[in-house]
Design a protein around this motif. Structure first.
Motif, short mmCIF file in Angstrom:
data_model
loop_
_atom_site.label_atom_id
_atom_site.label_comp_id
_atom_site.label_asym_id
_atom_site.label_seq_id
_atom_site.Cartn_x
_atom_site.Cartn_y
_atom_site.Cartn_z
N ASP A 219 41.17 100.57 55.77
CA ASP A 219 40.01 100.43 56.66
C ASP A 219 39.88 99.05 57.26
O ASP A 219 39.22 98.17 56.71
N VAL A 220 40.50 98.88 58.39
CA VAL A 220 40.37 97.63 59.14
C VAL A 220 39.22 97.79 60.13
O VAL A 220 38.93 98.89 60.58
N THR A 221 38.58 96.68 60.46
CA THR A 221 37.46 96.75 61.38
C THR A 221 37.84 96.41 62.81
O THR A 221 37.18 96.85 63.74
N ASP A 222 38.91 95.64 62.97
CA ASP A 222 39.30 95.25 64.31
C ASP A 222 40.81 95.01 64.33
O ASP A 222 41.37 94.51 63.35
N VAL A 223 41.44 95.36 65.43
CA VAL A 223 42.88 95.16 65.61
C VAL A 223 43.09 94.47 66.95
O VAL A 223 42.58 94.92 67.96
N SER A 224 43.85 93.40 66.94
CA SER A 224 44.11 92.64 68.17
C SER A 224 45.48 93.03 68.75
O SER A 224 46.31 93.62 68.05
N PRO A 225 45.74 92.68 70.00
CA PRO A 225 47.08 92.92 70.56
C PRO A 225 48.20 92.28 69.74
O PRO A 225 49.23 92.93 69.52
N PRO A 226 48.06 91.03 69.24
CA PRO A 226 49.12 90.50 68.38
C PRO A 226 49.30 91.31 67.07
O PRO A 226 50.42 91.45 66.59
N ASP A 227 48.19 91.84 66.53
CA ASP A 227 48.29 92.71 65.35
C ASP A 227 49.14 93.94 65.67
O ASP A 227 49.98 94.36 64.87
N LEU A 228 48.90 94.53 66.83
CA LEU A 228 49.66 95.71 67.25
C LEU A 228 51.14 95.37 67.38
O LEU A 228 52.00 96.13 66.92
N LYS A 229 51.43 94.23 67.97
CA LYS A 229 52.83 93.78 68.12
C LYS A 229 53.49 93.64 66.74
O LYS A 229 54.61 94.12 66.52
N ASP A 230 52.78 93.02 65.79
CA ASP A 230 53.31 92.86 64.43
C ASP A 230 53.53 94.21 63.76
O ASP A 230 54.53 94.42 63.07
N ALA A 231 52.59 95.13 63.97
CA ALA A 231 52.70 96.46 63.37
C ALA A 231 53.91 97.22 63.90
O ALA A 231 54.65 97.84 63.14
N VAL A 232 54.11 97.17 65.21
CA VAL A 232 55.26 97.86 65.81
C VAL A 232 56.57 97.24 65.32
O VAL A 232 57.52 97.96 65.01
N GLU A 233 56.61 95.92 65.20
CA GLU A 233 57.81 95.26 64.67
C GLU A 233 58.10 95.72 63.24
O GLU A 233 59.24 96.04 62.90
N LEU A 234 57.06 95.79 62.41
CA LEU A 234 57.24 96.27 61.04
C LEU A 234 57.68 97.72 61.03
O LEU A 234 58.62 98.08 60.32
N ARG A 235 57.02 98.55 61.82
CA ARG A 235 57.36 99.98 61.86
C ARG A 235 58.83 100.19 62.20
O ARG A 235 59.53 100.96 61.56
N GLU A 236 59.30 99.46 63.21
CA GLU A 236 60.69 99.63 63.63
C GLU A 236 61.66 99.10 62.58
O GLU A 236 62.73 99.68 62.38
N ALA A 237 61.30 98.04 61.87
CA ALA A 237 62.15 97.54 60.79
C ALA A 237 62.25 98.58 59.68
O ALA A 237 63.35 98.84 59.16
N ILE A 238 61.12 99.19 59.32
CA ILE A 238 61.14 100.25 58.30
C ILE A 238 62.04 101.38 58.75
O ILE A 238 62.87 101.88 57.99
N TYR A 239 61.88 101.80 60.00
CA TYR A 239 62.68 102.92 60.51
C TYR A 239 64.17 102.59 60.50
O TYR A 239 64.99 103.41 60.07
#
Length: 184
Positions: A52-72
């Motif tokens: 449960d996060v309250t806010d997500v910023s564009p840099p957070d999204l960039k970090d998340a996509v980078e992590l997701r692709e590394a996992i994949y």
């Protein structure tokens, strides 16, 4: 879980880190579908998984996509019997180490407490830690890519004979069976 979340995301993978990689669908097709198109969608996905996060910023999204692709990429390499790229492994380790989430048992269910200062980083740390647990654990030889048409999603084959072919029988497996019936 709201109907909007169910329609927007595939939430049927039993491995949280692989459920995260499914925020891109049809990876093996000519037109993969990105579901994390803006920070609000990442926030919705994280909340649907109990992070449960309250806010997500564009840099957070960039970090998340980078992590997701590394996992994949690491999961797909393992599924193919190949070594993981060291850069992707480094990403997983760094993100996991940066998180400060604490496991918690509340109302009989396992969950996570995120810090107030870096909740998205903590949530990504949980995802990276879960990925490391599966990708480096004793069942890593059971990681597979879905054979469904266009899918290629990651899953952990827990079948007795280790012969599962699809990430989900309800989606990809069903599509294949329907197409076989249509051919006959």
């Amino acid at each position: 879980m709201t109907g909007e979340v169910r329609r927007a995301f595939r939430m049927d993978n039993e491995v949280l880190a692989f459920r995260f990689t499914a925020t891109v669908s049809d990876r093996a097709s000519t037109a993969p579908r990105e579901r994390l198109t803006d920070p609000a969608w990442l926030k919705m996905w994280l909340q649907a998984t109990g992070l449960d996060v309250t806010d997500v910023s564009p840099p957070d999204l960039k970090d998340a996509v980078e992590l997701r692709e590394a996992i994949y990429r690491v999961g797909s390499a393992l599924a193919a019997g190949e070594p993981a790229d060291s850069k992707d492994v480094r990403t997983l380790n760094l993100v996991a180490a940066a998180g400060h989430a604490k496991a918690a048992l509340e109302h009989g269910l396992a969950g996570w407490h995120l810090t107030e200062t870096t909740p998205v980083g903590d949530a990504l740390g949980v995802l990276a830690t879960e990925a490391i647990r599966i990708l480096g654990g004793p069942e890593r030889s059971r990681i597979k890519n879905c054979e469904g048409p266009g899918c290629a999603g990651l899953f952990l084959d827990t079948s007795r004979g280790a012969n599962r072919r699809w990430c989900s029988m309800n989606t990809c497996g069903n599509k294949v069976k329907k197409s076989r019936l249509a051919e006959n």
